[in-house]
Design a protein around this motif. Sequence first.
Motif, PDB file in Angstrom:
ATOM      1  N   UNK A 293       0.838  -1.202   0.000  1.00 58.60           N
ATOM      2  CA  UNK A 293       0.000   0.000   0.000  1.00 58.60           C
ATOM      3  C   UNK A 293       0.871   1.249   0.000  1.00 58.60           C
ATOM      4  N   UNK A 294       0.866   1.985  -1.115  1.00 60.35           N
ATOM      5  CA  UNK A 294       1.704   3.169  -1.259  1.00 60.35           C
ATOM      6  C   UNK A 294       1.311   4.332  -0.382  1.00 60.35           C
ATOM      7  N   UNK A 295       0.154   4.252   0.300  1.00 57.89           N
ATOM      8  CA  UNK A 295      -0.268   5.351   1.168  1.00 57.89           C
ATOM      9  C   UNK A 295       0.238   5.188   2.595  1.00 57.89           C
ATOM     10  N   UNK A 296       0.797   4.020   2.917  1.00 58.29           N
ATOM     11  CA  UNK A 296       1.279   3.765   4.277  1.00 58.29           C
ATOM     12  C   UNK A 296       2.730   4.220   4.429  1.00 58.29           C
ATOM     13  N   UNK A 297       3.084   4.614   5.656  1.00 58.95           N
ATOM     14  CA  UNK A 297       4.450   5.093   5.945  1.00 58.95           C
ATOM     15  C   UNK A 297       5.192   4.071   6.797  1.00 58.95           C
TER      16      UNK A 297
END
Length: 387
Positions: A293-297
């Motif tokens: 998931x590219x939105x997670x840090x």
Amino acid sequence: MKLSIYADGGSRGNPGVAGSGTAVFDAATNELLREIVYVVGKKATNNVAEYHGLLRGLEAAAELGASEVYVFMDSKLVVEQMSGRWKIKHPDMQKLAAQGRKLAERFDRVAYTWIPRAQNEIADKLSNDAMDAAAAGHEPGVVGGDAPAERPVAPEPAAPAEPAAPAERAGAVDWWKDTSHPPTRLVLLRHGQTDYSLHKRYAGRHDAELNATGRTQAAAAAQALAAEGGIDAIVSSPLARCSATADAVGQKLGLRTRTIEDLQECDFGDWDGLTFAEAQDDDPAHHAAWVADGTLCPPGGESYEQVNDRITRVRRQLVEEYPGQTVLVVSHVNPIKSLVRQALGADAGIYQRMHLDLASICVVDFFPEVAEVTPVLQSFNATAHLR
């Protein structure tokens, strides 16, 4: 009388000390008729210097009584603008192009042809002589005499050549869609090897330096890019592995590197310095979710979407500041993947579907937003220069 003009120009600093070099040949016999070393000034750009190389050649051709002139340059910008295919927006270049058109009226025919830098060595050498003279304090104007004691012959192609049609040019885009808005070409170079990349460790904001292999890779990339030619400016991430790679190219091209903070790698936070397996062991669920998931840090880091947002700002900045020019961008895996993603109009899932080798080269054309032309990925992960 038919003459061939080989012209070039350069600036150390862009803007900085600048000079142009021009060689005029008899197109029939390949005899060198005139050689011109011209100091442009102490604060001029590459493109302005290139235009001066052209102007000095056209002036010489007029003095020599030419009826037909065939201009060969490795500046795609000057060739396309003087051929009328690219719009000229910069006021300085508008004036210089107008001078060129005025000079061209003296001849029955003038043809402009782009050639690789390797075929323009004589003009490149003369322009470097001019920059040396400028750095030594020579005032703007012609340096020295007309021709050397040993008279070289014109490089290939020496015979007059017609400018290639837009669809036939190497790396051609759909120019017929909007020829008034030329693209900014971004040549994307990943830095060379570090000990972190050798051992496959996350290296985000950690300022790892090039190791011996990395320095060799940077030198090979510099050699390849210098041979290809056409780069107008160099920008780089401030991190040492990128700045060293960029400086290796800059030394070959006579260009100074401009640092852009937002070209830094993704901030991997607490996982910086860990291998993939070590980060997975640190927090299996979070790490697996982050990969998907590219939105997670990462803990204490930034997401791929946040990286994409800042790289989008950089891309827009470069397109605005370097219209119709070629910019070398020296950066890291994820910023380069972001630019490729933007060119392809893809979502964050594409990051896991791309592999970028160390010191690899990608080429992307981005058009200004007012142009109705989509970006074009010209090449991806080129590594032939490393073999």
